[in-house]
Design a protein around this motif. Structure first.
Motif, PDB file in Angstrom:
ATOM      1  N   UNK A 187       0.826  -1.212   0.000  1.00 19.17           N
ATOM      2  CA  UNK A 187       0.000   0.000   0.000  1.00 19.17           C
ATOM      3  C   UNK A 187       0.855   1.255   0.000  1.00 19.17           C
ATOM      4  N   UNK A 188       2.057   1.178   0.535  1.00 15.21           N
ATOM      5  CA  UNK A 188       2.952   2.324   0.424  1.00 15.21           C
ATOM      6  C   UNK A 188       3.314   2.539  -1.046  1.00 15.21           C
ATOM      7  N   UNK A 189       3.445   1.455  -1.784  1.00 11.93           N
ATOM      8  CA  UNK A 189       3.706   1.552  -3.220  1.00 11.93           C
ATOM      9  C   UNK A 189       2.509   2.177  -3.935  1.00 11.93           C
ATOM     10  N   UNK A 190       1.305   1.710  -3.609  1.00  7.47           N
ATOM     11  CA  UNK A 190       0.108   2.235  -4.259  1.00  7.47           C
ATOM     12  C   UNK A 190      -0.081   3.721  -3.974  1.00  7.47           C
ATOM     13  N   UNK A 191       0.142   4.123  -2.734  1.00 11.99           N
ATOM     14  CA  UNK A 191       0.046   5.536  -2.405  1.00 11.99           C
ATOM     15  C   UNK A 191       1.137   6.331  -3.115  1.00 11.99           C
ATOM     16  N   UNK A 192       2.333   5.758  -3.194  1.00 13.18           N
ATOM     17  CA  UNK A 192       3.430   6.423  -3.891  1.00 13.18           C
ATOM     18  C   UNK A 192       3.118   6.651  -5.356  1.00 13.18           C
ATOM     19  N   UNK A 193       2.564   5.657  -6.003  1.00 12.83           N
ATOM     20  CA  UNK A 193       2.173   5.804  -7.406  1.00 12.83           C
ATOM     21  C   UNK A 193       1.177   6.952  -7.547  1.00 12.83           C
ATOM     22  N   UNK A 194       0.292   7.079  -6.560  1.00 12.74           N
ATOM     23  CA  UNK A 194      -0.779   8.070  -6.634  1.00 12.74           C
ATOM     24  C   UNK A 194      -0.255   9.499  -6.489  1.00 12.74           C
ATOM     25  N   UNK A 195       0.621   9.747  -5.496  1.00  8.19           N
ATOM     26  CA  UNK A 195       1.016  11.145  -5.286  1.00  8.19           C
ATOM     27  C   UNK A 195       2.402  11.494  -5.840  1.00  8.19           C
TER      28      UNK A 195
END
Length: 543
Positions: free
Chosen positions: A100-108
């Motif tokens: 989820x840190x990866x998913x959030x990173x992709x987002x912002x």
């Protein structure tokens, strides 16, 4: 140069996490926090008591029960003697944290490769590795909160799927509370809100007020139902425990405000690059997404400042700081990957030479240093030592080679491999230090008690590790409120040097020393030796 395709990022993160968090989980004996959790989980199953939680038969309401429920389920499925099984839930939730840190990173971050880099930094940061391999509460609270933050970030920044994002954010924020109370709300979520308000600000809320209220209701209901249940069913005990916990936060392990200022050291192998990433005046003109960099930097610093306001301080409390710090560090690493092969001023290369070069040297020197350090302890451990040495020497050599060739991205991935190797092949070497000749487990006591028909008590002690090792509940005898056992003959465990107190409590009894139990893996001459892991057993006989 991109040696890893974007489509493989998630699978590589899964593989890295498997080797770092799932391998050799049974090597180390449970620490005091794990022992508390595992005892409570064991008693949930044996007493069928999943809500009014206990530790050694006494109320244990200090922590919400969600992580303990997971440990209890693992114990039911695989046995409470299986340390790997009891620690698997922590490993799984840490994997979820990284994903989820990866998913959030992709987002912002708007950059999949940088998000991938930040997630690798997170997965290999020291305290994340420590928490992800231990069956305690912290990693659950912060992991669930990170899922909540992922959805609330989308809720704040997008007009799409508003209700989905609101309800999922509220759910996981509440589940985080069920893991360790408001700890992550204060140390991870509040700093996120502060950073978001500074950098992105809150706008376009006309359509979001009702979903936001629903978010708060969902989070509140999930958070308070268990504390409310406890207050109704055992209110006086719950109040006493709450007062004790509040006092501890003010009076125990009190450290000065600046105690956490070296927080970047807790990232372990990334210490130097993590420090440089915090130097805003230096990095602000070198990052491509300044807004995202400000956000991760403010998130990191806000978390450190808020934690510094709490009088009680421990290094492990910095775990939530490492999450935004990983994002912050990724900005510097991304800049270095793109710029190091070009002509950089020498002063800009120095941090990389120090951070990456030292790890390379450790790898190359491992066989010699390891042999000098272990020496005679290597008997029975030659195979893991040899395998670890060969792989680390190769990795260390190539790290140094790629640093010299200015291929820093290659050296970065090799450091990930370095840590995977250390955990997979090197971690069993920890058993080489189990050299306490007086080590004596309590595990046979309960079986002997049944055979001999002589009950066992604890006198004035409740060391969690001792209770866990015993394998079941041990009735307590308190000298300040002594209840004399009904049996004329019984055994009692007493902390070292407390025989006089025992004699005062039972002045008319015959007291006979039986044996000493010592759970310390190292002998008493070492600095890490703990007196609380040692206890004497006495036979008490009344006329």
């Amino acid at each position: 140069m991109n040696i890893i395709q974007e489509k493989n990022y998630v699978w590589i993160l899964v593989i890295v996490c498997f080797f770092i968090f799932f391998m050799n989980l049974d090597v180390l004996y449970p620490n005091i926090m794990e022992a508390r959790n595992f005892i409570t989980a064991r008693e949930m199953v044996t007493d069928d008591n999943w809500l009014l939680t206990t530790m050694n038969g006494e109320p244990r309401y200090e922590k919400p029960p969600l992580p303990t429920w997971l440990a209890a389920v693992a114990g039911m499925l695989f046995s409470f003697d299986n340390l790997t099984a009891l620690r698997i839930p922590s490993a799984i939730i840490t994997l979820i944290l990284v994903l989820f840190s990866y998913r959030l990173g992709v987002y912002f971050l708007k950059d999949k490769k940088q998000a991938f880099i930040s997630s690798l930094v997170l997965a290999t940061s020291f305290y994340v590795v420590f928490a992800g391999r231990n069956g305690t509460w912290d990693i659950f609270a912060h992991s669930f909160m990170m899922i909540g933050i992922y959805y609330i970030f989308q809720f704040f920044s997008s007009d799409e799927k508003i209700w989905r994002n609101a309800l999922l954010a509220g759910t996981f924020i509440g589940i985080s509370f069920m893991s360790k109370g408001p700890v992550s709300h204060f140390a991870l979520f509040l700093p996120f809100l502060i950073a978001y308000s500074i950098v992105y600000k809150y706008s376009n809320f006309k359509k979001k007020w009702l979903p936001l209220i629903s978010l708060l209701i969902v989070a509140t209901v999930i958070s308070i139902w268990w504390p409310y249940y406890i207050s109704v069913m055992d209110g006086e005990t719950a109040k006493a425990i709450a007062e004790k916990e509040t006092t501890a936060w003010k009076d125990r392990n009190v450290r000065p405000f600046y105690y956490y200022w070296s927080f970047f050291v807790q990232s372990g192998v990334w210490t130097v690059v993590a420090f440089v990433s915090l130097l805003y005046p230096y990095l602000k003109s070198r990052v491509e997404n300044l807004k995202a960099y400000k956000f991760s930097l403010f998130w990191t610093l806000a978390a450190v400042v808020l934690l510094s306001l709490i009088p009680e301080k421990k290094s492990r409390y910095l775990l939530p700081v490492l999450i935004p710090l990983a994002y912050t560090t990724s900005f510097y690493l991304t800049y270095i990957f793109k710029s190091f092969e070009k002509k950089l001023p020498k002063f800009e290369r120095i941090p990389i030479y120090i951070n990456f070069g030292l790890i390379g040297l450790v790898g190359v020197a491992f066989p010699i240093v390891g042999y000098l350090f272990l020496k005679d302890r290597l008997t029975g451990f030659l195979s893991p030592f040899a395998i670890t040495s060969i792989i680390l020497v190769m990795i260390g050599f190539f790290i140094l080679k790629y640093v010299i060739q200015r291929k820093i991205h290659m050296a970065f991935y090799l450091i990930i491999g370095f840590l995977m190797t250390a955990v997979t092949f090197g971690f069993p070497l920890a058993n080489a230090f189990l050299d306490n000749p007086k080590y004596n487990s309590l595990q046979d006591i309960s079986r002997k008690a049944e055979t001999e028909q002589i009950p066992v008590y604890m006198f004035n002690i409740q060391s969690p590790e001792l209770v866990w090792d015993y394998g079941g509940k041990v009735p307590l005898l308190h000298s300040h409120d002594l209840t004399i056992p009904k049996e004329k003959t019984f055994k009692t465990l007493v902390m070292i040097g407390a025989k006089k107190s025992l004699e005062e409590a039972f002045p008319n009894a015959k007291i006979t020393y039986l044996e000493t139990f010592d759970l310390n893996p190292i002998d008493s001459t070492k600095s890490g030796y703990k007196d609380r892991l040692r206890t004497d057993m006495y036979l008490i006989q009344h006329n």
